[in-house]
Design a protein around this motif. Structure first.
Motif, mmCIF file in Angstrom:
data_model
loop_
_atom_site.group_PDB
_atom_site.id
_atom_site.type_symbol
_atom_site.label_atom_id
_atom_site.label_comp_id
_atom_site.label_asym_id
_atom_site.label_seq_id
_atom_site.Cartn_x
_atom_site.Cartn_y
_atom_site.Cartn_z
ATOM 1 N N ILE A 109 -12.198 1.795 0.836
ATOM 2 C CA ILE A 109 -13.150 0.547 0.392
ATOM 3 C C ILE A 109 -12.599 -0.742 1.246
ATOM 4 N N HIS A 110 -13.790 -1.437 1.432
ATOM 5 C CA HIS A 110 -13.582 -2.392 2.270
ATOM 6 C C HIS A 110 -14.422 -3.757 1.930
ATOM 7 N N PRO A 111 -13.621 -5.156 1.397
ATOM 8 C CA PRO A 111 -14.436 -6.061 1.049
ATOM 9 C C PRO A 111 -15.267 -7.077 1.885
ATOM 10 N N SER A 112 -16.352 -6.243 2.739
ATOM 11 C CA SER A 112 -17.351 -6.849 3.316
ATOM 12 C C SER A 112 -18.556 -5.910 3.629
ATOM 13 N N LEU A 113 -19.593 -6.443 3.955
ATOM 14 C CA LEU A 113 -20.509 -5.642 4.328
ATOM 15 C C LEU A 113 -20.502 -5.230 6.012
ATOM 16 N N LEU A 114 -19.637 -3.933 5.934
ATOM 17 C CA LEU A 114 -19.391 -3.643 7.392
ATOM 18 C C LEU A 114 -20.790 -3.393 8.107
ATOM 19 N N PRO A 115 -20.829 -3.417 9.089
ATOM 20 C CA PRO A 115 -19.686 -3.779 10.179
ATOM 21 C C PRO A 115 -19.448 -5.082 10.498
ATOM 22 N N SER A 116 -19.731 -6.122 9.398
ATOM 23 C CA SER A 116 -19.145 -7.511 9.237
ATOM 24 C C SER A 116 -17.687 -7.697 8.999
ATOM 25 N N PHE A 117 -16.906 -8.561 9.737
ATOM 26 C CA PHE A 117 -15.729 -8.724 8.965
ATOM 27 C C PHE A 117 -14.794 -7.541 8.881
ATOM 28 N N PRO A 118 -14.761 -6.635 9.767
ATOM 29 C CA PRO A 118 -13.371 -5.719 9.599
ATOM 30 C C PRO A 118 -12.038 -6.070 9.553
ATOM 31 N N GLY A 119 -11.260 -5.175 9.042
ATOM 32 C CA GLY A 119 -9.696 -5.604 9.240
ATOM 33 C C GLY A 119 -9.062 -6.338 8.144
ATOM 34 N N MET A 145 -10.825 0.834 13.085
ATOM 35 C CA MET A 145 -10.551 -0.137 12.095
ATOM 36 C C MET A 145 -12.211 -0.519 11.409
ATOM 37 N N ASP A 146 -12.040 0.285 10.063
ATOM 38 C CA ASP A 146 -13.295 0.007 9.415
ATOM 39 C C ASP A 146 -14.381 0.428 10.106
ATOM 40 N N THR A 147 -14.581 1.586 10.840
ATOM 41 C CA THR A 147 -15.653 1.756 11.629
ATOM 42 C C THR A 147 -16.407 3.124 11.142
ATOM 43 N N GLY A 148 -15.887 3.903 10.355
ATOM 44 C CA GLY A 148 -16.298 5.157 9.955
ATOM 45 C C GLY A 148 -17.718 4.963 9.141
ATOM 46 N N PRO A 149 -18.436 6.241 8.989
ATOM 47 C CA PRO A 149 -19.753 6.321 8.473
ATOM 48 C C PRO A 149 -19.832 5.557 6.945
ATOM 49 N N ILE A 150 -20.725 4.769 6.880
ATOM 50 C CA ILE A 150 -20.900 4.091 5.656
ATOM 51 C C ILE A 150 -21.564 5.106 4.498
#
Length: 187
Positions: A109-119, A145-150
């Protein structure tokens, strides 16, 4: 039978706690068998101990290579019958060693709407860029870095001038969305 999961975390463990609570409330069909951390001093260890989930702390610096570190983690997971790895604030990139042991069975889980603001510091990145909307993404883990399928995303409005309120809003969405996404993929 509920799938056996391991939650990996490096910090305070609020997402670990939310997942545990969702399982206890029967909102998430999973068995949380172990919490793994790369930071033995992290608060998540205390959270796991408090709720009776086994906490395994591995210090990467005590291993000669990243592969040796991950092989030790894999051995512990396999010993416990873990089927899925759920990253929840785990601040290490996983290597091919872990990815091959759990193909398409590691999520983050990542606190952004990827692909914006990874890491790191995704919320800070979003605020610094002046965006009005950020969000939360649940995705499969790959080598990047936060690049996997959504798997799932949800937008969160930035509360202008109030970083703490924005972070709190993001955490609330993380706790809901992770449970929903995991229920979808663990079936």
């Amino acid at each position: 039978m509920a799938p056996k999961i391991a939650v990996f975390a490096s910090g305070s463990g609020s997402n670990f706690q939310a997942l545990h609570n969702a399982i206890e409330a029967q909102k998430l069909n999973a068995e949380l068998v172990v919490m793994v951390t790369d930071k033995p001093e992290a608060f998540v260890v205390e959270r796991a101990n408090k709720v009776g989930v086994e906490a395994l702390a591995f210090s990467p610096k005590t291993y000669d290579t990243k592969a040796a570190y991950e092989q030790a983690v894999i051995a512990a997971l396999q010993q416990r019958g873990v089927e899925w790895i759920v990253l929840a604030g785990y601040m290490r990139l996983v290597s091919e060693v872990l990815l091959q042991a759990y193909p398409n069975r590691i999520v983050n889980i990542h606190p952004s709407l990827l692909p914006s603001f990874p890491g790191k510091d995704a919320i800070g990145q979003a605020i610094a860029h002046g965006v009005k909307v950020t969000g939360v993404t649940v995705h499969y883990v790959d080598e990047g870095m936060d690049t996997g399928p959504i798997i799932a995303q949800r937008a969160v409005n930035i509360i202008e001038g109030d970083v703490e309120a924005t972070e709190a809003a993001i955490h609330r969405v993380e706790h809901e969305l992770y449970t929903e996404a995991l229920n979808q993929i663990l079936k």
